[in-house]
Write an enzyme that holds these catalytic residues in place. Structure first.
Site: not given
Ligand code: NAX
Length: 334
Positions: A161, A189
Site C-alpha cells: 500500500d 491492509h
Molecule cells: P496463491 O493462491 O497463488 O498461493 C497461495 C499458496 O498458499 C498456494 O500454493 C496454497 O496451496 C498455499 N497454502 C494454502 N494453505 C496453506 C497452508 N496452510 N500452509 C502453507 N501453504 C498454504 O496466492 P497468492 O497470490 O500467492 O497470495 C497469497 C496471500 O497473499 C493471499 O492471502 C493474498 O490475499 C495475500 N496478499 C496480501 C497482500 C498484502 O499486501 N498483505 C497483497 C497481495 C495478496 O493479495
C-alpha cells in the site's frame, strides 16, 4: 573473508504466485544481502507438492551461489525448524468480488497453527512477516499462539500500500517513486486503510518540499488519491483476474530488507505492528504505523501531526480491526 553461516528463511505458500517472484529475490540476495547465504524452507499443502517440485527444479536452475539448499515440505515442523526469518504468504487468496473479511474464517486457523509451530520450532529471534490476508489479524493470531517469541517479532505487510501511494504521487508529479518519502499507511491492509501524505516529502536533489505543496491539489489528495490506493488491490484483480503478485513480492522484500538492515536517517516506512497505544490506537491490535528501524528493532514514529480529517480515518480502520480481531478470536477458540 570466511563465508557467513547460512540463515534459514521460511516461505509458506511456496507453490503460489507471490512466492514465485519472492523466492527469486530472496535467492538473489535482495533481502538479506549479497554476502548472506540462505537455506530455503518451503512450505505448502500436500496437493501443491507437485508444483513445489517444479519450483525447486527452477531454484536449482537459477544457479545462484547464495542458495545453500532447500527443504520442500508440507510439514510445519520441518518448515519452521531453526527459522531465522519467515514470510507467511500461504493462505487462500482473495478472488474477484470477495471482500477480505470473507477470507477471515478460512485463513485465521492457518495462522493459529503456524504460530504454534513457530513457537515450538523457530529461533526465538525469528522475524515473521505476515502477507496472507487478512494480514493484520493473521499476524495478531500468529503472535498470540507463539507466546515464547516476543510479539514485536510479528509484523504484517502494508508496504504494498505504501509503494502504491508513493508511485501514485510520483506519477502525478512526474518524479521517480523513490523521491517520495515518509508516506504513511495507517491501520488495516484493507479498504479502510488511511494512506497519509500529510507528513510526506518530495525529495529534490537540493531540498525537499511537502507533498501537499508539490501537488497543489488538496481535494485530490483527500479524495481520489486515498480511494485509488484503498481499492488498488481490487482493481488489479479485476484487470488481471488474479491478485497482485509481482508487486506484492517486491513489497515483502522491501519490508523484510528494511527490518533486517534498518531505515535511513530521517525516513520511515509503514508496517503492521502490535499497537502500544500510540496515537490513541487501542493496544494489542496489529495496526500499520510509521516506523523507523535500527538493530532489527522497529520503533513507532512519535509526534506526527494528526489533523481532524486524519483522526476520523485512523479510528475507522481501528474499529474494523477490533471487529476482525474479535471474530478471529472466536474462530480460534471454537
Ligand atoms: P496463491 O493462491 O497463488 O498461493 C497461495 C499458496 O498458499 C498456494 O500454493 C496454497 O496451496 C498455499 N497454502 C494454502 N494453505 C496453506 C497452508 N496452510 N500452509 C502453507 N501453504 C498454504 O496466492 P497468492 O497470490 O500467492 O497470495 C497469497 C496471500 O497473499 C493471499 O492471502 C493474498 O490475499 C495475500 N496478499 C496480501 C497482500 C498484502 O499486501 N498483505 C497483497 C497481495 C495478496 O493479495
Amino acid at each position: 573473508m570466511p563465508e557467513k553461516e547460512p540463515i534459514r528463511v521460511v516461505v509458506t505458500g511456496a507453490a503460489g504466485q507471490i512466492a514465485y517472484s519472492l523466492i527469486y529475490m530472496i535467492a538473489n540476495g535482495d533481502v538479506f544481502g549479497r554476502e548472506q547465504p540462505v537455506y530455503l524452507h518451503l512450505l505448502d499443502i500436500p496437493p501443491a507438492m507437485g508444483i513445489l517440485e517444479g519450483v525447486c527444479m527452477e531454484i536449482d536452475d537459477l544457479a545462484f551461489p547464495l542458495v545453500k539448499g532447500y527443504v520442500k515440505t508440507a510439514e510445519p515442523k520441518d518448515a519452521f525448524e531453526g527459522a531465522d526469518a519467515a514470510f507467511l504468504v500461504g493462505s487462500m487468496p482473495r478472488r474477484e468480488g470477495m471482500e477480505r473479511k470473507d477470507l477471515l474464517t478460512a485463513n485465521v486457523r492457518i495462522f493459529k497453527a503456524q504460530g504454534q509451530a513457530l513457537d515450538q520450532y523457530a529461533k526465538k529471534d525469528v522475524k515473521v512477516l505476515v502477507v496472507g490476508n487478512p494480514a493484520n489479524t493473521n499476524a495478531f493470531i500468529c503472535s498470540y499462539y507463539a507466546p515464547s517469541i516476543p510479539n514485536e517479532n510479528f509484523t504484517a505487510m502494508t508496504r504494498l500500500d505504501q509503494n502504491r501511494a508513493q508511485a501514485l504521487i510520483a506519477k502525478r508529479l512526474n518524479k521517480s517513486a523513490n523521491s517520495i518519502t515518509n508516506v504513511t499507511i495507517w491501520g488495516n491492509h484493507s479498504s479502510t486503510q488511511f494512506p497519509d501524505v500529510i507528513n510526506a516529502k518530495v525529495v529534490e536533489p537540493a531540498d525537499s518540499v511537502s507533498v501537499y505543496d508539490a501537488v497543489k491539489d488538496t481535494k485530490w489528495l483527500e479524495s481520489d488519491f486515498i480511494k485509488t490506493v484503498q481499492t488498488r488491490g481490487a482493481a488489479v484483480i479485476s484487470a488481471r483476474k488474479a491478485s497482485s503478485a509481482m508487486s506484492a513480492a517486491k513489497a515483502a522484500v522491501d519490508h523484510m530488507r528494511d527490518w533486517w538492515n534498518g531505515t535511513p536517517s530521517g525516513k520511515w516506512v509503514s508496517m503492521g505492528v502490535l499497537s502500544d497505544g500510540s496515537y490513541g490506537i487501542p493496544k494489542d491490535l496489529v495496526y500499520s504505523f510509521p516506523v523507523t528501524i535500527a538493530n532489527k528493532k522497529w520503533t513507532i514514529v512519535q509526534g506526527l501531526k494528526i489533523t481532524d480529517f486524519a483522526r476520523s480515518k485512523l479510528d475507522l480502520t481501528a474499529a474494523e480491526l477490533i471487529d476482525e480481531k474479535k471474530e478471529a478470536e472466536s474462530i480460534c477458540s471454537a
